[in-house]
Design an enzyme around this catalytic site. Structure first.
Site, PDB file in Angstrom:
ATOM      1  N   GLU A   1      71.713  52.684   0.238  1.00  0.00           N
ATOM      2  CA  GLU A   1      71.670  54.018   0.861  1.00  0.00           C
ATOM      3  C   GLU A   1      72.162  55.091  -0.121  1.00  0.00           C
ATOM      4  O   GLU A   1      71.622  56.196  -0.161  1.00  0.00           O
ATOM      5  CB  GLU A   1      72.511  54.007   2.145  1.00  0.00           C
ATOM      6  CG  GLU A   1      71.881  53.144   3.230  1.00  0.00           C
ATOM      7  CD  GLU A   1      72.787  52.922   4.429  1.00  0.00           C
ATOM      8  OE1 GLU A   1      73.902  52.392   4.251  1.00  0.00           O
ATOM      9  OE2 GLU A   1      72.388  53.284   5.549  1.00  0.00           O
TER      10      GLU A   1
ATOM     11  N   GLY B   1      75.132  50.038   2.172  1.00  0.00           N
ATOM     12  CA  GLY B   1      75.544  51.378   1.760  1.00  0.00           C
ATOM     13  C   GLY B   1      75.248  51.672   0.293  1.00  0.00           C
ATOM     14  O   GLY B   1      75.096  52.834  -0.092  1.00  0.00           O
TER      15      GLY B   1
ATOM     16  N   ALA C   1      78.977  48.992   2.166  1.00  0.00           N
ATOM     17  CA  ALA C   1      80.231  49.494   2.710  1.00  0.00           C
ATOM     18  C   ALA C   1      81.197  48.320   2.759  1.00  0.00           C
ATOM     19  O   ALA C   1      80.774  47.150   2.821  1.00  0.00           O
ATOM     20  CB  ALA C   1      79.994  50.061   4.097  1.00  0.00           C
TER      21      ALA C   1
ATOM     22  N   GLU D   1      72.231  44.683   6.748  1.00  0.00           N
ATOM     23  CA  GLU D   1      73.145  44.932   7.872  1.00  0.00           C
ATOM     24  C   GLU D   1      72.883  44.065   9.097  1.00  0.00           C
ATOM     25  O   GLU D   1      73.809  43.686   9.807  1.00  0.00           O
ATOM     26  CB  GLU D   1      73.091  46.420   8.273  1.00  0.00           C
ATOM     27  CG  GLU D   1      73.825  47.353   7.327  1.00  0.00           C
ATOM     28  CD  GLU D   1      72.959  47.858   6.189  1.00  0.00           C
ATOM     29  OE1 GLU D   1      71.875  47.283   5.939  1.00  0.00           O
ATOM     30  OE2 GLU D   1      73.366  48.832   5.536  1.00  0.00           O
TER      31      GLU D   1
HETATM   32  N1  CO8 Z   1      82.649  44.614   1.368  1.00  0.00           N
HETATM   33  C1  CO8 Z   1      83.835  44.096   0.985  1.00  0.00           C
HETATM   34  N2  CO8 Z   1      83.957  43.200  -0.008  1.00  0.00           N
HETATM   35  C2  CO8 Z   1      82.847  42.795  -0.639  1.00  0.00           C
HETATM   36  C3  CO8 Z   1      81.580  43.295  -0.316  1.00  0.00           C
HETATM   37  C4  CO8 Z   1      81.504  44.261   0.739  1.00  0.00           C
HETATM   38  N3  CO8 Z   1      80.348  44.835   1.109  1.00  0.00           N
HETATM   39  N4  CO8 Z   1      80.658  42.712  -1.094  1.00  0.00           N
HETATM   40  C5  CO8 Z   1      81.332  41.881  -1.915  1.00  0.00           C
HETATM   41  N5  CO8 Z   1      82.651  41.931  -1.638  1.00  0.00           N
HETATM   42  C6  CO8 Z   1      83.729  41.174  -2.291  1.00  0.00           C
HETATM   43  C7  CO8 Z   1      83.730  39.719  -1.843  1.00  0.00           C
HETATM   44  O1  CO8 Z   1      84.390  39.556  -0.604  1.00  0.00           O
HETATM   45  C8  CO8 Z   1      84.471  39.055  -2.988  1.00  0.00           C
HETATM   46  O2  CO8 Z   1      85.843  39.311  -2.832  1.00  0.00           O
HETATM   47  P1  CO8 Z   1      86.916  38.101  -3.139  1.00  0.00           P
HETATM   48  O3  CO8 Z   1      86.727  37.788  -4.599  1.00  0.00           O
HETATM   49  O4  CO8 Z   1      88.230  38.739  -2.835  1.00  0.00           O
HETATM   50  O5  CO8 Z   1      86.551  36.964  -2.266  1.00  0.00           O
HETATM   51  C9  CO8 Z   1      84.023  39.871  -4.203  1.00  0.00           C
HETATM   52  O6  CO8 Z   1      83.506  41.109  -3.687  1.00  0.00           O
HETATM   53  C10 CO8 Z   1      82.924  39.179  -4.991  1.00  0.00           C
HETATM   54  O7  CO8 Z   1      81.878  38.869  -4.076  1.00  0.00           O
HETATM   55  P2  CO8 Z   1      81.251  37.399  -3.903  1.00  0.00           P
HETATM   56  O8  CO8 Z   1      82.253  36.354  -4.275  1.00  0.00           O
HETATM   57  O9  CO8 Z   1      80.655  37.305  -2.543  1.00  0.00           O
HETATM   58  O10 CO8 Z   1      80.117  37.442  -5.016  1.00  0.00           O
HETATM   59  P3  CO8 Z   1      78.738  36.628  -5.016  1.00  0.00           P
HETATM   60  O11 CO8 Z   1      78.158  36.821  -6.372  1.00  0.00           O
HETATM   61  O12 CO8 Z   1      78.937  35.236  -4.523  1.00  0.00           O
HETATM   62  O13 CO8 Z   1      77.823  37.392  -3.941  1.00  0.00           O
HETATM   63  C11 CO8 Z   1      76.876  39.338  -2.874  1.00  0.00           C
HETATM   64  C12 CO8 Z   1      77.458  38.748  -4.165  1.00  0.00           C
HETATM   65  C13 CO8 Z   1      75.558  38.637  -2.558  1.00  0.00           C
HETATM   66  C14 CO8 Z   1      76.659  40.811  -3.108  1.00  0.00           C
HETATM   67  C15 CO8 Z   1      77.880  39.083  -1.710  1.00  0.00           C
HETATM   68  O14 CO8 Z   1      79.159  39.550  -2.110  1.00  0.00           O
HETATM   69  C16 CO8 Z   1      77.504  39.811  -0.445  1.00  0.00           C
HETATM   70  O15 CO8 Z   1      76.635  39.349   0.292  1.00  0.00           O
HETATM   71  N6  CO8 Z   1      78.192  40.947  -0.169  1.00  0.00           N
HETATM   72  C17 CO8 Z   1      77.961  41.707   1.056  1.00  0.00           C
HETATM   73  C18 CO8 Z   1      76.665  42.449   0.984  1.00  0.00           C
HETATM   74  C19 CO8 Z   1      76.416  43.186   2.274  1.00  0.00           C
HETATM   75  O16 CO8 Z   1      76.235  42.605   3.328  1.00  0.00           O
HETATM   76  N7  CO8 Z   1      76.420  44.502   2.172  1.00  0.00           N
HETATM   77  C20 CO8 Z   1      76.188  45.376   3.321  1.00  0.00           C
HETATM   78  C21 CO8 Z   1      77.480  45.753   3.932  1.00  0.00           C
HETATM   79  S1  CO8 Z   1      77.256  46.666   5.448  1.00  0.00           S
HETATM   80  C22 CO8 Z   1      76.877  48.224   4.928  1.00  0.00           C
HETATM   81  O17 CO8 Z   1      76.841  48.533   3.779  1.00  0.00           O
HETATM   82  C23 CO8 Z   1      76.597  49.215   6.020  1.00  0.00           C
HETATM   83  C24 CO8 Z   1      76.633  50.633   5.501  1.00  0.00           C
HETATM   84  C25 CO8 Z   1      76.678  51.615   6.598  1.00  0.00           C
HETATM   85  C26 CO8 Z   1      77.833  51.412   7.476  1.00  0.00           C
HETATM   86  C27 CO8 Z   1      77.880  52.416   8.556  1.00  0.00           C
HETATM   87  C28 CO8 Z   1      78.735  51.893   9.691  1.00  0.00           C
HETATM   88  C29 CO8 Z   1      78.674  52.758  10.861  1.00  0.00           C
END
Ligand code: CO8
Length: 260
Positions: A114, A111, A66, A134
Site C-alpha cells: 500500500e 501495508g 503493518a 491480509e
Molecule cells: N509485523 C510484525 N513483525 C513482522 C512482520 C509484520 N508485518 N513481518 C515480519 N515480521 C517480523 C517477524 O515476526 C520476525 O520477527 P522475529 O525475528 O522477532 O521472530 C522478523 O520480522 C523476520 O521475519 P520472518 O522470520 O517471518 O522472516 P521470513 O523470511 O521467514 O518471512 C515474510 C518473511 C514472508 C515477509 C514473513 O515475515 C511474513 O509473512 N510477514 C507478514 C507479512 C504480512 O502478513 N503482512 C501484512 C500485514 S497486515 C497489513 O499490512 C495491513 C495493513 C493495513 C492495516 C490497517 C488496519 C486497520
C-alpha cells in the site's frame, strides 16, 4: 523531530527516505508511521527537495506490512482509527508536491504494498515480492490497498490478489502494471537515482503540476479533469521556466530551469 525508525538524507535535490526497522522487516508500527507522517509534512514544505525516493533498509524487505504484533490486540474502534491514520499518512505521500519514487528492494506486503502504491512510480529489484496477504490474517487491507490496487492493475487482477492473498514476484508485478521497471538488486538505487535526476532536469513547476493534474483527474469525470488541465496548463505560462524552456528550444540550446 528525531527519527528512530527511519533515515532521512538530502542528496542534491533528492530527499532519500530509508524505512529502518530491519529486525521486523521494516514493518509499519505506530512509531514509524508517525515519523513518516511528520517527515512528509517537512518535505512538502522544503523547496530544496525536488524528488523523493523511499526504500527499505536491509536486503530482504521494503516493508513486510503493518506491524502484526501491534494490531493483534486492537478493538474494532482502534482498528478503524489505525486504518484512518495510515490512510491519512499515505495520502500525504500521494499528495506531496514532489514526485515520489518507491525503490522496492524486497517484500512489499500488506501495508508495504500500500505504501509503494501511494508513491508515484515504483521500481522493483528482481528480488521484490508484492502482495496483500491480509485475508490470511482475518482482515482487509486498511491503508488504501483495495482502492489503489484496483486503480493500478484493474478490478479483476486486484480482486484475485486481494481474495487469495497470493504473493507475486517483480516480473509479474511489472507484467500487470504494478511496477514501472525491474532491475538487478545491486542496480536498484542507481536506477531510482537516475530516474530522479532525469525528472529534476525538467521544469520543476511543470513536473509538480503534472502530478497534481493526474491525481486530481483520476478522482473526477473526464470533462472536469481536462478543465483542471486547461487551468494549470495556462498557469505554466506565468512561469519563467516556460519562457526559458521555449526560448532554449528556439535557440537550440539546453534549458536552464529555475523552478520559478
Ligand atoms: N509485523 C510484525 N513483525 C513482522 C512482520 C509484520 N508485518 N513481518 C515480519 N515480521 C517480523 C517477524 O515476526 C520476525 O520477527 P522475529 O525475528 O522477532 O521472530 C522478523 O520480522 C523476520 O521475519 P520472518 O522470520 O517471518 O522472516 P521470513 O523470511 O521467514 O518471512 C515474510 C518473511 C514472508 C515477509 C514473513 O515475515 C511474513 O509473512 N510477514 C507478514 C507479512 C504480512 O502478513 N503482512 C501484512 C500485514 S497486515 C497489513 O499490512 C495491513 C495493513 C493495513 C492495516 C490497517 C488496519 C486497520
Amino acid at each position: 523531530m528525531e527519527y528512530s525508525n527511519l533515515l532521512y538524507e538530502k542528496d542534491g535535490g533528492i530527499g532519500f527516505v530509508t524505512l529502518n526497522r530491519p529486525k521486523a522487516l521494516n514493518a509499519l508500527n505506530a512509531a514509524l508511521m508517525k515519523e513518516i507522517s511528520h517527515l512528509m509534512d517537512q518535505i512538502a514544505a522544503d523547496p530544496t527537495v525536488q524528488v523523493v525516493i523511499i526504500t527499505g533498509s536491509g536486503e530482504k524487505s521494503f516493508v513486510a506490512g503493518a506491524d502484526i504484533t501491534e494490531m493483534q490486540p486492537m478493538s474494532a474502534v482502534e482498528g478503524r482509527n489505525w486504518g484512518k491514520f495510515g490512510q491519512a499518512t499515505f495520502d500525504k505521500i500521494e499528495k506531496l508536491p514532489q514526485p515520489v519514487i518507491a525503490a522496492v528492494n524486497g517484500f512489499a506486503l500488506g501495508g508495504g504494498c500500500e505504501l509503494a502504491m501511494a508513491c508515484d512510480i515504483r521500481i522493483a529489484s528482481e528480488k521484490a515480492k508484492f502482495g496483500q496477504p491480509e485475508v490470511s490474517l482475518g482482515i482487509t487491507p486498511g491503508f488504501g490497498g483495495t482502492q489503489r490496487l484496483s486503480r493500478l492493475v484493474g478490478k479483476g487482477r486486484a480482486k484475485e490478489l486481494l481474495f487469495t492473498g497470493d504473493l507475486i514476484d517483480a516480473q509479474e508485478a511489472y507484467r500487470i502494471g504494478l511496477v514501472n521497471k525491474v532491475t538487478a538488486p545491486e542496480e536498484l538505487l542507481n536506477a531510482a537515482k537516475a530516474l530522479a535526476q532525469k525528472i529534476m532536469s525538467r521544469a520543476p513547476v511543470a513536473v509538480q503540476v503534472c502530478k497534481a493534474a493526474v491525481n486530481e483527474g483520476l478522482d473526477v469525470d473526464l470533462d472536469s479533469g481536462v478543465a483542471y488541465e486547461a487551468e494549470v496548463f495556462g498557469l505554466c505560462f506565468a512561469t519563467g521556466d516556460q519562457k526559458e524552456g521555449m526560448a532554449a528550444f528556439v535557440e537550440k540550446r539546453p534549458a536552464k530551469f529555475t523552478g520559478k
